[in-house]
Motif scaffolding. Structure first.
Motif, PDB file in Angstrom:
ATOM      1  N   THR A 107       0.963  -1.275   0.060  1.00  0.00           N
ATOM      2  CA  THR A 107      -0.005   0.002   0.006  1.00  0.00           C
ATOM      3  C   THR A 107       0.896   1.031   0.171  1.00  0.00           C
ATOM      4  O   THR A 107       0.841   2.337  -0.653  1.00  0.00           O
ATOM      5  CB  THR A 107      -1.079  -0.196   1.227  1.00  0.00           C
ATOM      6  N   LEU A 108       1.724   1.304   0.735  1.00  0.00           N
ATOM      7  CA  LEU A 108       2.768   2.585   0.734  1.00  0.00           C
ATOM      8  C   LEU A 108       3.440   2.533  -0.491  1.00  0.00           C
ATOM      9  O   LEU A 108       3.549   3.400  -0.844  1.00  0.00           O
ATOM     10  CB  LEU A 108       3.857   2.260   1.892  1.00  0.00           C
TER      11      LEU A 108
ATOM     12  N   ALA B  92       0.978   3.955  -3.272  1.00  0.00           N
ATOM     13  CA  ALA B  92       0.544   5.243  -2.931  1.00  0.00           C
ATOM     14  C   ALA B  92       1.993   6.188  -3.377  1.00  0.00           C
ATOM     15  O   ALA B  92       1.548   7.323  -3.772  1.00  0.00           O
ATOM     16  CB  ALA B  92       0.301   5.694  -1.461  1.00  0.00           C
TER      17      ALA B  92
ATOM     18  N   LEU C 227      -0.225  11.586  -9.671  1.00  0.00           N
ATOM     19  CA  LEU C 227      -1.321  12.647  -8.806  1.00  0.00           C
ATOM     20  C   LEU C 227      -1.068  14.084  -9.142  1.00  0.00           C
ATOM     21  O   LEU C 227      -0.064  14.382  -9.305  1.00  0.00           O
ATOM     22  CB  LEU C 227      -0.897  12.283  -7.252  1.00  0.00           C
TER      23      LEU C 227
ATOM     24  N   ASP D 170     -10.888   4.652  -4.645  1.00  0.00           N
ATOM     25  CA  ASP D 170     -10.132   3.795  -4.429  1.00  0.00           C
ATOM     26  C   ASP D 170     -10.906   2.528  -4.556  1.00  0.00           C
ATOM     27  O   ASP D 170     -11.825   2.504  -3.609  1.00  0.00           O
ATOM     28  CB  ASP D 170      -9.385   3.921  -2.918  1.00  0.00           C
TER      29      ASP D 170
ATOM     30  N   CYS E 101     -11.121  -0.017  -0.714  1.00  0.00           N
ATOM     31  CA  CYS E 101     -10.384   0.670  -0.066  1.00  0.00           C
ATOM     32  C   CYS E 101      -9.974   0.463   1.572  1.00  0.00           C
ATOM     33  O   CYS E 101      -9.116   1.015   2.151  1.00  0.00           O
ATOM     34  CB  CYS E 101     -10.988   2.028  -0.029  1.00  0.00           C
TER      35      CYS E 101
ATOM     36  N   LEU F 258      -4.881   4.051   1.533  1.00  0.00           N
ATOM     37  CA  LEU F 258      -4.591   4.819   0.514  1.00  0.00           C
ATOM     38  C   LEU F 258      -5.196   5.994   0.221  1.00  0.00           C
ATOM     39  O   LEU F 258      -4.333   7.096  -0.368  1.00  0.00           O
ATOM     40  CB  LEU F 258      -5.128   3.859  -0.871  1.00  0.00           C
TER      41      LEU F 258
ATOM     42  N   LEU G  44      -2.786   8.529   2.270  1.00  0.00           N
ATOM     43  CA  LEU G  44      -1.810   8.596   1.779  1.00  0.00           C
ATOM     44  C   LEU G  44      -1.681   9.707   0.498  1.00  0.00           C
ATOM     45  O   LEU G  44      -0.712  10.296   0.268  1.00  0.00           O
ATOM     46  CB  LEU G  44      -1.239   7.244   1.190  1.00  0.00           C
ATOM     47  N   LEU G  45      -2.476   9.356  -0.133  1.00  0.00           N
ATOM     48  CA  LEU G  45      -2.790  10.267  -1.435  1.00  0.00           C
ATOM     49  C   LEU G  45      -3.023  11.720  -1.052  1.00  0.00           C
ATOM     50  O   LEU G  45      -2.516  12.786  -1.721  1.00  0.00           O
ATOM     51  CB  LEU G  45      -3.652  10.049  -2.293  1.00  0.00           C
TER      52      LEU G  45
ATOM     53  N   ARG H 150      -0.095  13.586   0.184  1.00  0.00           N
ATOM     54  CA  ARG H 150       1.011  14.007  -1.095  1.00  0.00           C
ATOM     55  C   ARG H 150       0.085  15.055  -1.780  1.00  0.00           C
ATOM     56  O   ARG H 150       1.269  16.054  -2.071  1.00  0.00           O
ATOM     57  CB  ARG H 150       0.967  12.704  -2.171  1.00  0.00           C
TER      58      ARG H 150
ATOM     59  N   ILE I 140      -7.334   3.811  -7.934  1.00  0.00           N
ATOM     60  CA  ILE I 140      -6.279   3.065  -7.479  1.00  0.00           C
ATOM     61  C   ILE I 140      -6.892   1.881  -6.712  1.00  0.00           C
ATOM     62  O   ILE I 140      -7.894   1.825  -6.092  1.00  0.00           O
ATOM     63  CB  ILE I 140      -5.472   3.894  -6.578  1.00  0.00           C
TER      64      ILE I 140
ATOM     65  N   ASN J   2      -5.198  -1.768  -4.340  1.00  0.00           N
ATOM     66  CA  ASN J   2      -4.409  -2.885  -3.864  1.00  0.00           C
ATOM     67  C   ASN J   2      -5.114  -4.099  -3.886  1.00  0.00           C
ATOM     68  O   ASN J   2      -5.974  -4.463  -2.816  1.00  0.00           O
ATOM     69  CB  ASN J   2      -3.868  -2.505  -2.446  1.00  0.00           C
TER      70      ASN J   2
END
Length: 221
Positions: free
Chosen positions: A24-25, A28, A33, A41, A44, A49, A52-53, A56, A109, A111
């Motif tokens: 996940t890290l 992201a 982005l 997500d 989710c 995520l 984390l986004l 950013r 996005i 995972n």
């Protein structure tokens, strides 16, 4: 109750959810982005995520889809307690058409589950494709994206051919790829891929990410 995980300026609670992991890290940090983008997500979980986004790039329009009601509630709580605006739907990832409009996302996005049901022993049942198949996931991502929008995900390297086939069938062109190794003396175990809806052919292979080394020293975002 487990202690919250610190994600920069945000706190992540993970009760009744698949725990935060390196995949996940890495995802992201890998995903493209831009300011003001609409982010979806798929699957989710706790909303890690999304946090984390948002860490950013502030000002994103955040949306999560999660079939497990407890996990969805946790994700909603994580957005609220961190002062973030967003929507988390309790829904099957493969049935987004019943809830969400088409063609509004800048990036999707995910995972996702890694294993077929017969092989899903790593991480328990939530890592097996019992309710979320790879073709269905890619089709949902394509439905949500604008033309030129991006779909970023992390997946096991052994299933990379299946991933490319599913992306292509959904009209998603792989544009960026980065392999993940746990150590230099191990073969890559996972891969980060970003595809573009109705994108032109042309794949950029980025340097291998080796998790025993600092991410910033390896050309990460």
């Amino acid at each position: 109750m487990a202690r919250p995980e610190c994600l920069g300026r945000y706190l992540l609670r993970q009760e009744d959810c698949f725990p935060l992991g390196a995949d996940t890290l890495d995802l992201a940090a890998f995903a493209t982005l831009r300011k003001g983008w609409t982010v979806y997500d798929l699957g989710c979980g706790s909303g890690a995520l999304l946090l984390l986004l948002a860490q950013r790039e502030p000002g994103l329009a955040l949306c999560g889809v999660e079939r497990d009601e407890k996990a969805a509630q946790t994700a909603r709580g994580n957005l609220k307690v961190n002062g973030l605006t967003g929507t988390v739907y309790t829904a099957d990832v493969m049935n987004c058409r019943s809830l969400l409009p088409a063609g509004r996302g800048n990036i999707v996005i995910s995972n996702p589950p890694y294993f077929s049901p017969a092989r899903g022993t790593s991480g328990g049942p939530c890592r097996a494709e019992e309710t979320c198949t790879l073709p269905g996931l890619c089709a949902s991502a394509a439905y949500l994206l604008k033309n030129g929008g991006r779909f970023a995900l992390v997946y096991p390297t052994e299933r990379l051919p299946e991933l490319f086939l599913s992306l292509s069938a959904a009209g998603l062109e792989p544009k960026r790829l980065r392999l993940i190794q746990h150590r230099r003396d191990c073969p890559p175990a996972a891969v980060l891929v970003e595809a573009v809806r109705q994108g032109r052919p042309g794949l950029s292979i980025q340097p291998v990410l080796i998790r025993t080394e600092p991410y910033r020293e390896q050309g990460g975002i």
